[in-house]
Design a protein around this motif. Sequence first.
Motif, PDB file in Angstrom:
ATOM      1  N   SER A 477      -7.126  -2.198  -0.295  1.00  9.88           N
ATOM      2  CA  SER A 477      -5.906  -1.519  -0.727  1.00  9.88           C
ATOM      3  C   SER A 477      -6.215  -0.052  -1.030  1.00  9.88           C
ATOM      4  N   PHE A 478      -5.301   0.839  -0.602  1.00 10.16           N
ATOM      5  CA  PHE A 478      -5.580   2.270  -0.755  1.00 10.16           C
ATOM      6  C   PHE A 478      -4.292   3.081  -0.621  1.00 10.16           C
ATOM      7  N   TRP A 479      -4.377   4.330  -1.070  1.00 12.49           N
ATOM      8  CA  TRP A 479      -3.300   5.296  -0.877  1.00 12.49           C
ATOM      9  C   TRP A 479      -3.730   6.335   0.152  1.00 12.49           C
ATOM     10  N   TYR A 480      -2.778   6.819   0.905  1.00 12.18           N
ATOM     11  CA  TYR A 480      -2.992   8.022   1.708  1.00 12.18           C
ATOM     12  C   TYR A 480      -2.178   9.138   1.068  1.00 12.18           C
ATOM     13  N   ILE A 481      -2.830  10.253   0.780  1.00  9.14           N
ATOM     14  CA  ILE A 481      -2.184  11.405   0.148  1.00  9.14           C
ATOM     15  C   ILE A 481      -2.097  12.530   1.169  1.00  9.14           C
ATOM     16  N   LEU A 498       4.348  10.040  -3.947  1.00 11.20           N
ATOM     17  CA  LEU A 498       3.364   9.147  -3.338  1.00 11.20           C
ATOM     18  C   LEU A 498       3.983   7.792  -2.999  1.00 11.20           C
ATOM     19  N   HIS A 499       4.914   7.358  -3.828  1.00 10.32           N
ATOM     20  CA  HIS A 499       5.582   6.070  -3.626  1.00 10.32           C
ATOM     21  C   HIS A 499       6.312   6.015  -2.288  1.00 10.32           C
ATOM     22  N   THR A 500       6.711   7.168  -1.743  1.00  8.18           N
ATOM     23  CA  THR A 500       7.483   7.208  -0.495  1.00  8.18           C
ATOM     24  C   THR A 500       6.604   7.316   0.746  1.00  8.18           C
ATOM     25  N   VAL A 501       5.305   7.599   0.579  1.00  4.59           N
ATOM     26  CA  VAL A 501       4.439   7.867   1.732  1.00  4.59           C
ATOM     27  C   VAL A 501       4.226   6.611   2.572  1.00  4.59           C
ATOM     28  N   ALA A 502       3.841   5.517   1.942  1.00  2.24           N
ATOM     29  CA  ALA A 502       3.555   4.296   2.697  1.00  2.24           C
ATOM     30  C   ALA A 502       4.776   3.777   3.461  1.00  2.24           C
ATOM     31  N   PRO A 503       5.974   3.724   2.853  1.00  2.00           N
ATOM     32  CA  PRO A 503       7.141   3.279   3.624  1.00  2.00           C
ATOM     33  C   PRO A 503       7.429   4.152   4.843  1.00  2.00           C
ATOM     34  N   LYS A 504       7.255   5.476   4.711  1.00  2.00           N
ATOM     35  CA  LYS A 504       7.488   6.366   5.851  1.00  2.00           C
ATOM     36  C   LYS A 504       6.467   6.119   6.960  1.00  2.00           C
ATOM     37  N   VAL A 517       0.710  -2.723   9.327  1.00  6.14           N
ATOM     38  CA  VAL A 517      -0.022  -2.919   8.072  1.00  6.14           C
ATOM     39  C   VAL A 517       1.000  -2.873   6.951  1.00  6.14           C
ATOM     40  N   THR A 518       0.835  -3.710   5.950  1.00  3.63           N
ATOM     41  CA  THR A 518       1.838  -3.795   4.903  1.00  3.63           C
ATOM     42  C   THR A 518       1.547  -2.827   3.760  1.00  3.63           C
ATOM     43  N   TYR A 519       2.526  -2.706   2.887  1.00  6.65           N
ATOM     44  CA  TYR A 519       2.370  -1.907   1.672  1.00  6.65           C
ATOM     45  C   TYR A 519       3.153  -2.582   0.561  1.00  6.65           C
ATOM     46  N   GLN A 520       2.872  -2.233  -0.671  1.00  6.31           N
ATOM     47  CA  GLN A 520       3.591  -2.758  -1.814  1.00  6.31           C
ATOM     48  C   GLN A 520       3.206  -1.988  -3.076  1.00  6.31           C
ATOM     49  N   PRO A 521       4.083  -2.013  -4.090  1.00  7.79           N
ATOM     50  CA  PRO A 521       3.679  -1.546  -5.409  1.00  7.79           C
ATOM     51  C   PRO A 521       3.023  -2.708  -6.149  1.00  7.79           C
ATOM     52  N   LEU A 522       2.408  -2.441  -7.264  1.00 12.46           N
ATOM     53  CA  LEU A 522       1.852  -3.509  -8.098  1.00 12.46           C
ATOM     54  C   LEU A 522       1.855  -3.032  -9.543  1.00 12.46           C
ATOM     55  N   HIS A 523       2.621  -3.746 -10.363  1.00 13.42           N
ATOM     56  CA  HIS A 523       2.763  -3.359 -11.773  1.00 13.42           C
ATOM     57  C   HIS A 523       3.241  -1.901 -11.850  1.00 13.42           C
ATOM     58  N   LEU A 525       1.681   0.666 -10.472  1.00 12.34           N
ATOM     59  CA  LEU A 525       1.113   1.459  -9.380  1.00 12.34           C
ATOM     60  C   LEU A 525       2.166   1.734  -8.311  1.00 12.34           C
ATOM     61  N   PRO A 526       2.211   2.959  -7.773  1.00 12.64           N
ATOM     62  CA  PRO A 526       3.143   3.245  -6.670  1.00 12.64           C
ATOM     63  C   PRO A 526       2.696   2.551  -5.392  1.00 12.64           C
ATOM     64  N   ASN A 527       3.584   2.533  -4.413  1.00 10.49           N
ATOM     65  CA  ASN A 527       3.289   1.872  -3.133  1.00 10.49           C
ATOM     66  C   ASN A 527       1.914   2.262  -2.588  1.00 10.49           C
ATOM     67  N   PHE A 528       1.167   1.265  -2.145  1.00  9.92           N
ATOM     68  CA  PHE A 528      -0.118   1.524  -1.493  1.00  9.92           C
ATOM     69  C   PHE A 528      -0.265   0.608  -0.279  1.00  9.92           C
ATOM     70  N   PHE A 529      -1.109   1.026   0.662  1.00 11.15           N
ATOM     71  CA  PHE A 529      -1.389   0.233   1.855  1.00 11.15           C
ATOM     72  C   PHE A 529      -2.326  -0.920   1.500  1.00 11.15           C
ATOM     73  N   ARG A 530      -2.150  -2.025   2.217  1.00 10.61           N
ATOM     74  CA  ARG A 530      -3.061  -3.154   2.063  1.00 10.61           C
ATOM     75  C   ARG A 530      -3.440  -3.656   3.454  1.00 10.61           C
ATOM     76  N   ILE A 531      -4.652  -3.421   3.855  1.00 11.53           N
ATOM     77  CA  ILE A 531      -5.162  -3.954   5.117  1.00 11.53           C
ATOM     78  C   ILE A 531      -5.875  -5.265   4.811  1.00 11.53           C
ATOM     79  N   VAL A 532      -5.460  -6.326   5.480  1.00  7.51           N
ATOM     80  CA  VAL A 532      -6.086  -7.635   5.289  1.00  7.51           C
ATOM     81  C   VAL A 532      -6.709  -8.069   6.611  1.00  7.51           C
ATOM     82  N   LEU A 533      -7.945  -8.482   6.560  1.00  9.77           N
ATOM     83  CA  LEU A 533      -8.706  -8.777   7.775  1.00  9.77           C
ATOM     84  C   LEU A 533      -8.962 -10.271   7.909  1.00  9.77           C
TER      85      LEU A 533
END
Length: 557
Positions: A477-481, A498-504, A517-523, A525-533
């Motif tokens: 899980s990570f953010w792109y800034i 930052l919350h709008t970056v992953a949806p865009k 690749v999916t994204y979500q907030p958690l508690h 935390l603003p939206n972040f990417f989650r790569i699952v392998l």
Amino acid sequence: MLASENLSGVHHPHHHHLMQHRSYSEDIYKKEDPEPANGKCKPPTQQPTANGNSKKENGTVNGFETNEKRLIVSHPTAKVEDFIHECVEEILKSAVFNGTKRSTKVVEWHSPEELKALFDFKLKSDSESHATLFDLLKKTIGYSVKTGHPYFINQLYSGVDPYALIGQWLTDALNPSVYTYEVAPVFTLMEEEVLSEMRRIVGFQGEGDGIFCPGGSIANGYAISCARYYKHPEFKKSGLFASKRQIIFTSEDAHYSVEKLAMFMGLGSDNVCKIKTNKLGKMDCVDLERNIKKCLQEDCEPMMVSATAGTTVLGAYDEIPKLSELCQTYGMWLHVDAAWGGGALISQKYRHRLRGIEKADSVTWNPHKMLTASQQCSTFLTRHKEILSQCHSTNATYLFQKDKFYDTSYDTGDKHIQCGRRADVFKFWFMWKAKGTNGLEEHVDQLFHMAEYLTEKIRERPGFELVLEQPECTNVSFWYIPPSMRSLERGPEFYDKLHTVAPKCKEGMIKKGSMMVTYQPLHDLPNFFRIVLQNSCLNESDMNYFLDEIERLGSSL
């Protein structure tokens, strides 16, 4: 040539006389229904009705009108053999091979309204021709998400394992229901072997029991049902009326199925106590004991703890040894939802993530997730040998007769809440036979190795920040800034942007078809990417591609 253009048969007017000289096997394999040589029937004759109008006395078969009413039988006749071959070849070409090439799109995106205009979803009174059906099959593949594509990393399943696929197809061809030995002898014994080996890998001593379930959510429901019976066997008949409130404890990051199945089974969502997680996403054992004591003070009864081995978002593994101690102290059932992270049990290098799981009363483990068996393939395992039968059996005599001529202990269906049930075991068994346990271990090790490589690349790449510095599972899980934000002060305005970056970025990749690749907030935390392998065909170049593509999509934001 389309199958529908080559469905001619040979009419044998004396067919019934010839059959007298054929063996039974010849009757099965050689008999053909009479059909006109050109594959089409004559135009219908019309009879005048009392009011002078014409009346058709015919039916419609595969788009052609016939002189008599005929069924399109639900049976593989010679007339559809070419069509079946043609469809299977198209599925192999377009869905299995072309659909999993890195050079092709993960999805050909269309909005719901666009897709309704492009695809004929309507059901009609008359049948469709094979040509039309074949076209619909191709369009279905074309407009569907290619979940076997290497760049589909959107959910906790992906990939097309060829051996599991073969197993899935054979299962559908045989179409068994695994409730009694007499109708599913091979699959009954196969389930016994696979579930026994899975229990051994978990570490359950003795015989125990297990079942295949239609998804991990239902497996977690079985855990709640068994925990309730273990605590109060009388509830099987009397229900929950006049009992103390039965409380289920699980983490705030646990899968939502624990709460859903508690509602479904009449326990109520108010009786699911969600325990805080620590900064690593693990259940806080101090907060758990505090809530257990509160439960007792309020004259409620602590029934079970549902731990998680590999949470959906962060991939966190709860501390099972500590949870086991608390369950023993307070007389609770311990369930471990290892639907996602259970695959690590196969690996000698990574199974320590689930240390203490052998102390659990039950475990959910989904081979269709980390081990990439085809959907669905989920299991519920328990160290209590008789509890599934004790908890769920009703002894229906029209199915589970005790005076059959064979050992009816192999009639396992009564311990399930289902009656009809797919043979989900075969695809996993066939895949396991093809690879061996060592092959499954190599697969899991490759996934973790790629997750570690990706984590390191994110750590050293400008503009990328990890949510967890050391992920435990293959969730990264990570953010792109974007460059435009890197000089901003870290405050409410920054995090709102930052919350709008992953949806865009997600919108861009879906419309482009380049990856999923999916994204979500958690508690908080603003939206972040989650790569699952889960796909072991992925390599270091693919990991670099994922980061490059996200940067391409988000750099101008």
